[in-house]
Design a protein around this motif. Structure first.
Motif, PDB file in Angstrom:
ATOM      1  N   CYS A 115       0.821  -1.201   0.000  1.00  0.00           N
ATOM      2  CA  CYS A 115       0.000   0.000   0.000  1.00  0.00           C
ATOM      3  C   CYS A 115       0.863   1.263   0.000  1.00  0.00           C
ATOM      4  O   CYS A 115       1.675   1.467   0.895  1.00  0.00           O
ATOM      5  CB  CYS A 115      -0.924   0.005   1.218  1.00  0.00           C
TER       6      CYS A 115
ATOM      7  N   ILE B 123       0.352   4.820   0.706  1.00  0.00           N
ATOM      8  CA  ILE B 123      -0.708   5.629   1.307  1.00  0.00           C
ATOM      9  C   ILE B 123      -0.710   7.071   0.832  1.00  0.00           C
ATOM     10  O   ILE B 123      -1.590   7.846   1.181  1.00  0.00           O
ATOM     11  CB  ILE B 123      -0.641   5.586   2.852  1.00  0.00           C
TER      12      ILE B 123
ATOM     13  N   SER C 222      -3.289   6.295  -3.327  1.00  0.00           N
ATOM     14  CA  SER C 222      -4.368   5.789  -2.473  1.00  0.00           C
ATOM     15  C   SER C 222      -5.592   6.689  -2.576  1.00  0.00           C
ATOM     16  O   SER C 222      -5.988   7.350  -1.621  1.00  0.00           O
ATOM     17  CB  SER C 222      -3.888   5.689  -1.022  1.00  0.00           C
TER      18      SER C 222
ATOM     19  N   LEU D  55      -7.724   2.765  -4.515  1.00  0.00           N
ATOM     20  CA  LEU D  55      -6.906   2.593  -3.304  1.00  0.00           C
ATOM     21  C   LEU D  55      -5.632   1.811  -3.615  1.00  0.00           C
ATOM     22  O   LEU D  55      -5.393   0.729  -3.104  1.00  0.00           O
ATOM     23  CB  LEU D  55      -7.708   1.923  -2.186  1.00  0.00           C
ATOM     24  N   ASP D  56      -4.831   2.415  -4.504  1.00  0.00           N
ATOM     25  CA  ASP D  56      -3.548   1.836  -4.918  1.00  0.00           C
ATOM     26  C   ASP D  56      -3.755   0.457  -5.547  1.00  0.00           C
ATOM     27  O   ASP D  56      -3.038  -0.492  -5.254  1.00  0.00           O
ATOM     28  CB  ASP D  56      -2.565   1.760  -3.745  1.00  0.00           C
TER      29      ASP D  56
ATOM     30  N   ASP E  82      -4.291  -2.378  -3.134  1.00  0.00           N
ATOM     31  CA  ASP E  82      -3.249  -2.656  -2.141  1.00  0.00           C
ATOM     32  C   ASP E  82      -3.579  -2.088  -0.763  1.00  0.00           C
ATOM     33  O   ASP E  82      -3.091  -2.603   0.241  1.00  0.00           O
ATOM     34  CB  ASP E  82      -1.897  -2.085  -2.585  1.00  0.00           C
ATOM     35  N   CYS E  83      -4.369  -1.008  -0.717  1.00  0.00           N
ATOM     36  CA  CYS E  83      -4.664  -0.354   0.562  1.00  0.00           C
ATOM     37  C   CYS E  83      -6.000  -0.778   1.154  1.00  0.00           C
ATOM     38  O   CYS E  83      -6.398  -0.301   2.213  1.00  0.00           O
ATOM     39  CB  CYS E  83      -4.646   1.167   0.393  1.00  0.00           C
TER      40      CYS E  83
ATOM     41  N   LEU F 158      -6.364   2.641   6.829  1.00  0.00           N
ATOM     42  CA  LEU F 158      -5.338   2.906   5.828  1.00  0.00           C
ATOM     43  C   LEU F 158      -3.974   2.634   6.441  1.00  0.00           C
ATOM     44  O   LEU F 158      -3.495   3.385   7.285  1.00  0.00           O
ATOM     45  CB  LEU F 158      -5.441   4.358   5.350  1.00  0.00           C
TER      46      LEU F 158
END
Length: 164
Positions: free
Chosen positions: A22, A24, A29, A35-36, A39-40, A49
């Motif tokens: 992630c 952030i 993100s 959200l990536d 990944d996040c 997060l």
């Protein structure tokens, strides 16, 4: 650069989208970047997060950063509530009020929520010149050494008086 499959996602390094870690930081993100690239995303905790979502609910209490927070369900339930202290979530509740001050990062039991390790640690005092900064040893603020304790490394304590 535009990310394949996410036409509204513009990032400097498209390979970081969906790479399993992630990121952030914006613009990665964000909703437009899913959200990536997912990944996040932490299933069951939409407001959580963290850098490594797979650590949430993995059986180990990660009592640092955002993992042990309400948004992350107290590390997905890995951090346990201490009986009689509704907002105290720690890896090992038996260390509360065991006669020893447990205030080492990352497992800091010396918090207001944990009643200063169940009374094992000295009651913190407010540091002159740092409103809202309560610590047990004010000499650690601005002493040139980053101790990293969550009690000291806070915005109220100006991140240990700029030591961190």
């Amino acid at each position: 650069c535009i990310v394949k499959g996410l036409p509204d996602c513009f990032v400097p390094y498209p390979d970081e989208i969906g790479n399993g870690s992630c990121n952030i930081n914006e613009p990665y993100s964000t909703e437009s970047c899913n959200l990536d690239g997912g990944d996040c995303f932490v299933e069951g905790y939409p407001e959580c997060l963290v850098l490594y979502p797979t650590l949430i609910g993995d059986g180990d209490c990660h009592n640092y950063f955002q993992y042990n927070s309400t948004e992350c369900g107290n590390d997905g339930g890995d951090c346990k509530a201490v009986e009689g202290l509704a907002n105290c979530f720690v890896p090992n509740p038996a260390l509360i009020a065991n006669g020893e001050c447990d205030d080492r990062w990352p497992f800091d039991y010396n918090t207001l929520e944990c009643q200063w390790d169940g009374g094992d640690c000295p009651t913190p005092i407010e540091v002159d010149g740092y409103p809202g900064c309560f610590v047990d040893d004010p000499t650690k603020i601005s002493d040139g050494q980053c101790d990293g304790s969550p009690m000291y490394n806070t915005p109220e304590c100006k991140f240990e008086g700029a030591d961190c």
